[in-house]
Design a protein around this motif. Sequence first.
Motif, PDB file in Angstrom:
ATOM      1  N   UNK A   1       1.379   0.334   4.858  1.00 23.21           N
ATOM      2  CA  UNK A   1       1.424  -0.225   3.503  1.00 23.21           C
ATOM      3  C   UNK A   1       1.455  -1.754   3.528  1.00 23.21           C
ATOM      4  N   UNK A   2       0.720  -2.333   4.488  1.00 22.59           N
ATOM      5  CA  UNK A   2       0.845  -3.781   4.680  1.00 22.59           C
ATOM      6  C   UNK A   2       0.283  -4.581   3.507  1.00 22.59           C
ATOM      7  N   UNK A   3      -0.731  -4.047   2.814  1.00 16.79           N
ATOM      8  CA  UNK A   3      -1.252  -4.819   1.680  1.00 16.79           C
ATOM      9  C   UNK A   3      -0.236  -4.895   0.546  1.00 16.79           C
ATOM     10  N   UNK A   4       0.493  -3.827   0.315  1.00 19.29           N
ATOM     11  CA  UNK A   4       1.547  -3.854  -0.700  1.00 19.29           C
ATOM     12  C   UNK A   4       2.607  -4.903  -0.326  1.00 19.29           C
ATOM     13  N   UNK A   5       2.993  -4.944   0.953  1.00 16.11           N
ATOM     14  CA  UNK A   5       4.005  -5.911   1.391  1.00 16.11           C
ATOM     15  C   UNK A   5       3.500  -7.343   1.218  1.00 16.11           C
ATOM     16  N   UNK A   6       2.236  -7.577   1.544  1.00 16.63           N
ATOM     17  CA  UNK A   6       1.658  -8.905   1.327  1.00 16.63           C
ATOM     18  C   UNK A   6       1.721  -9.290  -0.146  1.00 16.63           C
ATOM     19  N   UNK A   7       1.281  -8.343  -0.998  1.00 14.11           N
ATOM     20  CA  UNK A   7       1.227  -8.625  -2.430  1.00 14.11           C
ATOM     21  C   UNK A   7       2.620  -8.849  -3.008  1.00 14.11           C
ATOM     22  N   UNK A   8       3.601  -8.110  -2.535  1.00 18.94           N
ATOM     23  CA  UNK A   8       4.970  -8.284  -3.034  1.00 18.94           C
ATOM     24  C   UNK A   8       5.483  -9.684  -2.718  1.00 18.94           C
ATOM     25  N   UNK A   9       5.166 -10.188  -1.532  1.00 24.84           N
ATOM     26  CA  UNK A   9       5.620 -11.536  -1.179  1.00 24.84           C
ATOM     27  C   UNK A   9       5.038 -12.568  -2.138  1.00 24.84           C
ATOM     28  N   UNK A  10       3.747 -12.454  -2.441  1.00 20.77           N
ATOM     29  CA  UNK A  10       3.116 -13.409  -3.357  1.00 20.77           C
ATOM     30  C   UNK A  10       3.618 -13.213  -4.788  1.00 20.77           C
ATOM     31  N   UNK A  11       3.802 -11.965  -5.186  1.00 27.49           N
ATOM     32  CA  UNK A  11       4.329 -11.721  -6.538  1.00 27.49           C
ATOM     33  C   UNK A  11       5.745 -12.265  -6.681  1.00 27.49           C
ATOM     34  N   UNK A  12       6.596 -12.002  -5.701  1.00 28.71           N
ATOM     35  CA  UNK A  12       7.984 -12.455  -5.784  1.00 28.71           C
ATOM     36  C   UNK A  12       8.083 -13.978  -5.770  1.00 28.71           C
ATOM     37  N   UNK A  13       7.072 -14.635  -5.225  1.00 25.44           N
ATOM     38  CA  UNK A  13       7.032 -16.098  -5.243  1.00 25.44           C
ATOM     39  C   UNK A  13       6.458 -16.640  -6.542  1.00 25.44           C
ATOM     40  N   UNK A  14       5.928 -15.760  -7.388  1.00 23.53           N
ATOM     41  CA  UNK A  14       5.377 -16.180  -8.667  1.00 23.53           C
ATOM     42  C   UNK A  14       3.922 -16.565  -8.629  1.00 23.53           C
ATOM     43  N   UNK A  15       3.205 -16.160  -7.551  1.00 22.43           N
ATOM     44  CA  UNK A  15       1.826 -16.592  -7.414  1.00 22.43           C
ATOM     45  C   UNK A  15       0.779 -15.612  -7.887  1.00 22.43           C
ATOM     46  N   UNK A  16       1.189 -14.395  -8.253  1.00 23.88           N
ATOM     47  CA  UNK A  16       0.188 -13.413  -8.638  1.00 23.88           C
ATOM     48  C   UNK A  16       0.835 -12.309  -9.462  1.00 23.88           C
ATOM     49  N   UNK A  17      -0.023 -11.428  -9.972  1.00 26.09           N
ATOM     50  CA  UNK A  17       0.405 -10.194 -10.623  1.00 26.09           C
ATOM     51  C   UNK A  17       0.036  -9.051  -9.690  1.00 26.09           C
ATOM     52  N   UNK A  18       0.932  -8.090  -9.540  1.00 28.92           N
ATOM     53  CA  UNK A  18       0.717  -6.962  -8.640  1.00 28.92           C
ATOM     54  C   UNK A  18       0.600  -5.672  -9.438  1.00 28.92           C
ATOM     55  N   UNK A  19      -0.460  -4.912  -9.175  1.00 27.30           N
ATOM     56  CA  UNK A  19      -0.632  -3.588  -9.769  1.00 27.30           C
ATOM     57  C   UNK A  19      -0.865  -2.598  -8.637  1.00 27.30           C
ATOM     58  N   UNK A  20       0.030  -1.631  -8.494  1.00 26.55           N
ATOM     59  CA  UNK A  20      -0.082  -0.599  -7.458  1.00 26.55           C
ATOM     60  C   UNK A  20      -0.629   0.666  -8.103  1.00 26.55           C
ATOM     61  N   UNK A  21      -1.785   1.112  -7.648  1.00 25.46           N
ATOM     62  CA  UNK A  21      -2.429   2.275  -8.256  1.00 25.46           C
ATOM     63  C   UNK A  21      -1.583   3.531  -8.146  1.00 25.46           C
ATOM     64  N   UNK A  22      -0.703   3.604  -7.156  1.00 26.85           N
ATOM     65  CA  UNK A  22       0.141   4.784  -6.981  1.00 26.85           C
ATOM     66  C   UNK A  22       1.172   4.928  -8.091  1.00 26.85           C
ATOM     67  N   UNK A  23       1.461   3.824  -8.756  1.00 29.18           N
ATOM     68  CA  UNK A  23       2.406   3.883  -9.874  1.00 29.18           C
ATOM     69  C   UNK A  23       1.728   4.273 -11.175  1.00 29.18           C
ATOM     70  N   UNK A  24       0.405   4.447 -11.130  1.00 29.24           N
ATOM     71  CA  UNK A  24      -0.356   4.771 -12.338  1.00 29.24           C
ATOM     72  C   UNK A  24      -1.295   5.955 -12.092  1.00 29.24           C
ATOM     73  N   UNK A  25      -0.888   6.843 -11.172  1.00 31.00           N
ATOM     74  CA  UNK A  25      -1.673   8.039 -10.850  1.00 31.00           C
ATOM     75  C   UNK A  25      -3.106   7.700 -10.480  1.00 31.00           C
TER      76      UNK A  25
END
Length: 418
Positions: free
Chosen positions: A300-324
Amino acid sequence: MISHPLSKPAHVNGEPPHVIFAGGGTGGHLFPGLAVAGELRRRRPDLRITFVGSGKSFEREWVASAEFDYIVLPCSPLPQRFWHLPGFLLDNAAGYRAARRLLREKHPSVVVGLGGYASVPVARTARRAGAKLVLLEQNVVPGRANRWLARAADAVCVAFPDTVERLRSRGEILVTGTPIRPGFTNVTPERDRRRLLVLGGSGGARSLNQQVPLALYKVRRHLQGGEIVHQAGEADLDATKRLYDKLGLKADVVPFIVDMPRMLGWAGLAISRAGGSALAELAAAGVPAVLLPYPHAANDHQRKNAELFRDSGGCVLIDSREHDGRIDRPLAESLGAILSDPLRRERLSYTMQCLARPDAARDVANIVMRLAADKPLPQRLPCQETSAAASVVPPPLRRAPRPSRASETDREHEYSLL
C-alpha cells in the motif's frame, strides 16, 4: 568466510570510474536513475555509465534517448502462482550468472540499484565484484527488493524521513529526496485553473481512464474554456478518447507525456496516482493535486505516500477503497471545491513547493562520486533549498541513532532529517 572480489574496479586500474544503474521497468524507477546519471555525466564527461534492465521497450527507448549504454539481463518478478516458480528460478539463476559475467567484464566502481526485481541480480552481485552499492528508494514504504538489498548497501538514498526506520543497512541511510529530471524547477509557469492534467503513471491506469472523465463531466461548468490533457497509456488510449467524445468533453488524450516539465508548468491542477517519482515532480513544479493512489500497490505504498503529502497540506487524497471503487462522485466534489477556490489552490501549490527537494539528483550524485573515489560519506550534507517561491530551507541532514529493535552488531549510524 571472506568473499574476494571478482575483479578490481575500473578506477583502481587507472581507467575512468564506471557506474552501472540496475533496474527500471517503470518511469517511477527509471527516471530517478536517469536524473542521477545525467548529473554525473555533466560533472564527469569521461565517466562510463551503463544501464542494465529487463529489456522492456520503455527502458530501451528512454535510455537510448539519454545516450547511455543499455544491457538486457534475464530476470523475472516473484510469481503469484506456485506453478510459475520453476520458470522464475531458472530466469533468475540465469540473471545471476549473467550479472557475474557483466561485472567481471565492466569492472564498475559503483552499482546504483533503482528498485524493482530487475535491480536484484546486479545489485546483489556488486559486493562480490568489489563495487560499492547505492540504492534509490522513492516511496515511504520501501519495496521488497530494496528491503532485501539494503543490508549489503554502502548507502541507501531515501525520499522521506519516515522511510529510515523501515530499513536496515550496513551502510548509511540518507534522506536526499527523489532525483528528478532537469527542467521541473526552472520552467516558467503559465497556469490556468481550467487546465487539468490527468496522470495514471507511465503505463496509464484503467480505473482513472474510465472514471476521471465522468468526474470531469460533473464539474464541466468549472472547465468552460479550459483544457484537459490525459495520459492514458497505450492499452486504453482509444477507449478513453471515445469516452471523452461521448461526454462532449474536449480532451487531448495521449499515451505518454514526454515533456513533463513543460506540461506541469502549464497545468493548473493535476489528478494523479501517488508514486514517489510522480509526487517529486509535482512538488518541484508546485502543482496542486488530487491524488488517487493505486489500491493494489505493494505494501500500500502509494496510499502511504499520498497520506504524507495530504497531512502536510499539499494535496487532496481520495482512496477508491473507501468508495466501493467508484471515485467519480468524490472526485467531482473535490475538483469543484478546488476549482472554485483560488486561495485554496494557492495554498496547495505553496505547500507542494515546500515539500520539494529539487537538488536530490545533485546530492545522490555526490554520494556516488565519493564512493567511487573510496572517500567516506560526509557527516552532514548541505541543506537543500526548495524553490524561491516557497522560501523554505529544510533542516540539515545529520546522523540519527538506529531504531532500538536493530541488532547490536548492526548498530551503525544512519542519516535522517530531525
